[in-house]
Design an enzyme around this catalytic site. Structure first.
Site, PDB file in Angstrom:
ATOM      1  N   ASP A   1     120.900  39.154  51.153  1.00 36.49           N
ATOM      2  CA  ASP A   1     121.747  40.303  50.876  1.00 36.49           C
ATOM      3  C   ASP A   1     120.906  41.554  51.007  1.00 36.49           C
ATOM      4  OD1 ASP A   1     124.047  39.190  50.327  1.00 36.49           O
ATOM      5  OD2 ASP A   1     124.044  39.438  48.167  1.00 36.49           O
TER       6      ASP A   1
ATOM      7  N   ASP B   1     124.734  37.291  45.167  1.00 36.23           N
ATOM      8  CA  ASP B   1     124.910  37.683  43.763  1.00 36.23           C
ATOM      9  C   ASP B   1     126.361  37.640  43.341  1.00 36.23           C
ATOM     10  OD1 ASP B   1     125.753  39.712  45.309  1.00 36.23           O
ATOM     11  OD2 ASP B   1     124.387  41.236  44.556  1.00 36.23           O
TER      12      ASP B   1
END
Length: 1159
Positions: A457, A778
């Site tokens: 990410d 996440d």
């Protein structure tokens, strides 16, 4: 309560029933439990009728819907007493004795015990009559000597004693491993906190401290820790599949379906609930208790312990147990269908089967030769009749031969392997904690060492996740830094401040810094924090506006999700009309705008032409500076007629843009260096982000993921999908294969894109090595990609509970450079195992050949059974400790990953094993056949049955051990390095084990006497033994100079060939293709797997419970357990990746179990 059994717990509650109302709460535990069993309108009606709605319920529970519990200690204790704690008592850990019993199940040890007992029994038997001694002839050898005959029992006793040693060491290792697991688990649990309101303050509480009556704030991505009733919710959707098995998300609203259940996931929206049941009384707890009770009954029926049920129970138990050790682990493992064995396991399995077969063969031949030689010598050559009274003496010989054979077998089987793997993994996991890696599944640590690709990410992993607004575009002016509030049109400023303050989660705040001069603390969603920071920079405050319009007064909230990519909030104005504030990704929100505020704050028409110009002049320049662009807008609605709020497309259109904000999220300073290390180590880093493509590219260049001028791809989700899908919209593997090798940045990607990319890379066959992919995530929506990846990293700080649940490793500091540390540790595990193998196999080869040839030529193994067991102990247990705890060095990152197809034993290692083996064999055979002339002592060859130990054989034994000790130092390097002492003092365990073994060896030789078949040696002979041992180090240097190219012929050992991996095609076929190693197993080699499968540290997988199982699974589980018990032997030691093994062996009846390929 943790240590009370559930039944006691209920009994106690029944007694409290009457007392409950007296204690001052307006409802009892049982009433609340029955309330929570209702759903939908039924529940709403019941709440209204019996309690007067949620407010009434709160009153009865003596709590305030807005301020929560007072937090007074007395009140909290009373609640714990009445309604219990939020813990589910864990399954009891295995006692030390149970572990000892398990270690005793090892087949080789059982054979040894039996042989030793027979030997013991026979040594106490004296043939009747005096004549028998002569009539049995020379066979009985030294039995005439009274003292010696008495000592005949010692060998049997010594073998038994050494078996006890081995068992205790194994059990102790298992015990400490389990203890570490429980510690790790409780660490994971303490990390899980939840937001509750106490004394009108929002605080983060550990999940286990939540009590009935608490007001909990729930938001997107939470795993609900207890049952509750919704007080107020915005656009709340819950995934209840873990309880109901229904995969559709359930909408929750205070007036329609207010019941929230523990263990379910919040997929969208936010809200507040009052907690009504915790621990064993919550829905999850009740199911867990039922299952737990079921396990006990099963156990009574069949005395075999079934770990299956326990693990299944845990699957139904997302609520954390007090210190849910292994079963917790098992439960987590359950929901993750890992596709195939970890790289190391596959290779070790195959190797162990090969070694086991060789050992079995050697030991059988040894016994046959010894027996034949003896029989021919006694009965054919010396023509002796078989006399009945001599039978015990003959049998004693046969038992002695049998013991020698079994000892060869014991030494041949490297049962230290599973131990080395376990120790190495456990040690690494412990150390990785310090490097901010919380490992949830042991094998993830080793898989990480073979990673070839990392899909990371951007926000929070590569960047600091401290958002600050640095540019803005208001009233037709692009400000490169935040302007003074006086410059801006007052109308626009008011709208902007109101819009940001109201249209953001009220849990998002900016708090004063902890330390003087530090940065303000950002709590909640970081992008919103950046916008609130903008409000503060414009010298305004958001709190008074929020106080004026509290959360209850918000008319309708459209929360942010990955489809909308925007958030909107509707409020009712004083005149009854409505105003909606909206914010989101600029290109998405601007598409919906028809007006924009001009330089005096009045709306003017905003044409498509203006939009294109705005994108070119404002948004792209901001994005190219690596900024995330957010557009803030609003729209007014009349109150008559009231708009249809559910018609989202119409509501979210015709907006008026207020401003565009450029928010910066700086790259973490340590990231570029970490990415350089990855690239040097042969790992491709790809960035997968939801941000706009220009922002993503700018950050990727700053990080060093892409370098200008290289041939790489930066594309967004739309383009990615266009390239990989055919006309029908299906994903095609060959299309993905064209994209992924060059892809470095995937922007504006949806969670599905991320999953497709990961799956595409893993399934790709265009490169000869299968790619091993690590993924970071996440958000809740990253769950599928995290599960699909070989190793999933979840963020410890920013990560949602759902992401953590799906991951293998949690990064406690959310930092990319911690991933690099994980790679280093993973490679270190692999190298540690290789070091151990190199050492162990040298010992095995030499010991087996010596015992075998010695037995064939001199009728007796030069290394006695007890000595062999001692050698086995140092070589297995101690060496695995010493070599498995080597700390990693940076040099590990300088080579490419090994990959799945590289043999476990490299050509350098083969060269070392053979080279050292040759040296040791030459020395030992020289000592064996001409040792007595060199040292001028009596020969120990052809000694009679109970002869005293000879100096000759003691020297052989001692030299053998010395050579192993010095070879252990050689084994520290497996890539042909010359300096084997490098960094030796960084590993105190290694040094202490080498010196410790040396000391014990001195004691054994000098004082071991008869049990160890040793005769004390004088200093000169000791010096010779040590000198011959030191020769190993010199010889090691000689071997290092031989080029590997001369050794082409031994490349194949332990190689994982293509056919050993699960064939992808027949993933779902019931009669699964059994892989090569397992075919061997069917032929009765299950016993080698006993040890091997301890590697997986007894984490079993309950096949029946897949990630989203329904409760009915329990029934299937019961049915299956009857099949399971037949294969208990296998299943008990089976592991996630060996599920296939238990299926393969469990006959067609186990059709209840899903097919192998999925695990």
């Amino acid at each position: 309560m943790g240590d009370m059994s559930n039944s006691d717990f209920y009994a106690k509650n029944q007694r409290n029933e009457g007392a409950n109302h007296a204690a001052g709460f307006g409802c009892s535990l049982m009433e609340l439990r029955s309330l929570m069993e209702l759903r939908g309108t039924e529940a709403v009606v019941k709440l209204q009728e019996d309690y007067g709605g949620v407010e009434g319920l709160c009153k009865r529970l003596q709590t305030s819907p807005t301020e929560g519990l007072t937090g007074a200690q007395g009140d909290l204790d009373k609640r714990k007493e009445e309604f219990g704690k939020n813990l589910i008592p864990p399954k009891k850990p295995k006692t030390f004795l149970q572990l000892v019993w398990e270690a005793l199940q090892d087949v080789t040890l059982i054979i040894l015990e039996v042989a030793a007992l027979i030997s013991l029994g026979l040594s106490f038997y004296h043939p009747p009559g005096e004549t028998s001694g002569e009539s049995c002839g020379s066979v009985s050898g030294g039995v005439e000597d009274e003292g010696e005959a008495e000592a005949g029992w010692i060998e049997g006793a010594a073998i038994l004693l050494s078996v006890v040693c081995v068992v205790l060491v194994t059990a102790f290792n298992d015990w400490s491993k389990e203890k570490q697991f429980r510690g790790l688990q409780s660490r994971i649990e303490q990390e899980q906190k939840f937001q509750v309101v106490r004394g009108s303050q929002v605080i983060q509480l550990p999940v286990s401290d939540i009590l009935v009556g608490d007001i909990a704030q729930i938001k997107y991505g939470d795993l609900l820790p207890a049952d509750g009733v919704l007080i107020q919710g915005n656009d709340l959707k819950i995934d209840e599949s873990s309880l109901t098995g229904e995969s559709d998300h359930v909408k929750k609203a205070a007036d329609k379906d207010p019941m929230l259940l523990s263990g379910t996931h919040v997929m969208e929206g936010s809200g507040r609930m009052v907690v009504t049941a915790v621990g064993v009384n919550s829905q999850t707890g009740i199911i867990f208790t039922l299952l737990g009770a079921g396990v006990e009954e099963e156990e009574k029926k069949e005395k075999k312990v079934k770990k299956q049920d326990g693990a299944a129970a845990m699957e139904m138990q997302p609520l954390k147990s007090a210190e849910g050790g292994e079963e917790e682990k098992e439960r987590k493992k359950v929901s993750i269908p890992k596709k195939e064995k970890s790289v190391l396991q596959g290779k070790l399995t195959k190797l162990a089967v090969q070694i086991g077969k060789a050992g079995l063969l050697m030991s059988a031949i040894t016994v046959i030769i010894l027996v034949l030689y003896f029989a021919i010598d006694a009965f054919v050559i010396q023509k002796r009749p078989w006399l009945p009274e001599c039978t015990p003496i003959y049998i004693q010989y046969f038992v002695k031969f049998f013991i020698i054979g079994v000892t060869v077998l014991v030494v041949a089987v490297p049962e230290g392997l599973p131990l080395a793997v376990t120790i190495s993994l456990a040690y690494s996991v412990k150390k990785m904690m310090k490097d901010n890696n919380l490992v949830r599944h042991l094998d993830a640590c080793e898989t990480m060492g073979n990673a070839t690709a990392i899909c990371s990410d951007k926000t929070g992993t590569l960047t600091t996740n401290r958002m600050t607004a640095v540019q803005c575009y208001i009233g037709d002016v692009h400000y490169k830094e935040i302007p003074e509030p006086g410059v801006l049109p007052p109308k626009s400023l008011d709208l902007l401040v109101n819009s940001i303050s109201i249209n953001s989660a009220y849990t998002t705040k900016i708090l004063p810094p902890d330390k003087e001069g530090g940065l303000p603390k950002q709590v909640g969603n970081k992008t919103e924090c950046g916008l609130l920071g903008l409000v503060l920079d414009l010298k305004r405050d958001y709190q008074p506006i929020r106080n004026q319009i509290p959360e209850e007064k918000l008319y309708k909230v459209y929360t942010f999700n990955s489809v909308r990519k925007s958030m909107s909030t509707v409020i009712k104005l004083a005149d009854g009309s409505f105003r909606m504030y909206s914010k989101g990704a600029s290109e998405i929100v601007l598409k919906k705008c028809s007006h924009i505020l001009n330089e005096v704050g009045e709306p003017r028409v905003f044409r498509p032409r203006d939009k294109d110009e705005m994108v070119k002049k404002v948004i792209e320049p901001m994005a190219c500076d690596g900024l995330r662009t957010i557009c803030v807008a609003y729209r007014d609605f009349s109150s008559d007629p009231e708009p249809n709020w559910d018609d989202e497309n119409n509501i979210l259109s015709n907006l008026t843009a207020i401003c565009v904000v450029g928010i910066e999220d700086p790259v973490r300073p340590e990231v570029p260096d970490a990415i350089r290390k990855c690239q040097r180590a042969g790992i491709t880093v790809r960035m997968v982000t939801g941000d706009n493509i220009n922002t993503a590219r700018a950050i990727a260049i700053k990080c060093g993921i892409i370098h200008p001028g290289e041939d790489f791809l930066c594309i967004d989700g739309k383009e990615f999908n266009r390239r990989i899908r055919n006309e029908k919209g299906e994903v095609e593997q060959e299309r993905i294969d064209k994209v992924w090798p060059k892809l470095r940045v995937l922007a504006r990607s949806s969670p599905t894109d991320k999953h497709t990319l990961v799956k595409g890379i893993i399934d790709s066959t265009m490169v000869e090595q299968r790619q091993v992919v690590a993924v970071t995530g996440d958000g809740t929506n990253d769950g599928p990609a995290l599960k699909k990846a070989d190793v999933g990293f979840a963020m410890g700080i920013a990560g949602t509970d759902v992401a953590k649940e799906a991951s293998d490793i949690i990064l406690t500091d959310d930092n990319f450079s911690s991933i690099v540390k994980a790679v280093m540790w993973g490679r270190n595990v692999y190298d540690s195992i290789s070091k151990f193998l190199q050492f162990q196999l040298t010992v095995n080869v030499v010991a087996v050949i010596v015992a075998f040839t010695g037995a064939c030529i001199t009728q007796d193994s030069p290394l006695k059974a007890v000595q062999m067991l001692w050698v086995n102990l140092i070589m297995d247990t101690f060496a695995s400790l010493a070599l498995a705890t080597e700390p990693p060095t940076e040099s590990l990152l300088k080579r490419k990953p090994y990959g799945r197809n590289k043999p476990l034993i490299s050509s350098t290692m083969t060269k070392n094993i053979l080279g050292h083996g040759v040296y040791q064999l030459i020395i030992i055979f020289l000592l064996l056949f001409i040792g007595e002339q060199i040292f001028d002592i009596d020969s120990g060859r052809n000694a009679p049955l109970h002869a005293p130990p000879s100096e000759h054989y003691t020297i052989i034994f001692n030299t053998f051990v010395m050579m192993q000790l010095f070879n252990e130092i050689n084994a520290r390097k497996i890539h042909g390095e010359r300096n084997v002492f490098e960094g030796i003092f960084r590993n105190p365990i290694f040094c202490s084990i080498v010196f410790g073994t040396f000391a014990v060896q001195i004691i054994i030789v000098q004082f071991g006497g008869k049990p160890f078949s040793c005769q004390p040696l004088d200093l000169e002979k000791w010096m010779w033994c040590v000198f011959l041992g030191l020769g190993e180090l010199v010889w090691g240097q000689v071997i290092a100079t031989i080029p590997n190219s001369k050794l082409r012929f031994l490349r194949r050992a332990g190689q994982l060939s293509q056919k050993d991996e699960h064939p992808e095609e027949d993933v779902n076929e019931e009669n699964e293709e059994i892989d090569h190693a397992e075919r061997e197993l069917r032929r009765g080699q299950i016993l080698w797997f006993r040890g091997l499968n301890r590697i997986q540290t007894q984490i079993e997988v309950v096949n029946t419970f897949k990630s989203g199982t329904s409760f009915q699974g329990a029934g299937a589980l019961r049915r299956q357990s009857s099949t399971t018990s037949q294969n208990q032997d296998v299943t008990n030691v089976s592991s996630p990746s060996h599920v296939s093994l238990s299926n393969a062996l469990s006959s067609p009846t186990s059709a209840a179990a899903p097919s192998t390929g999925q695990c």
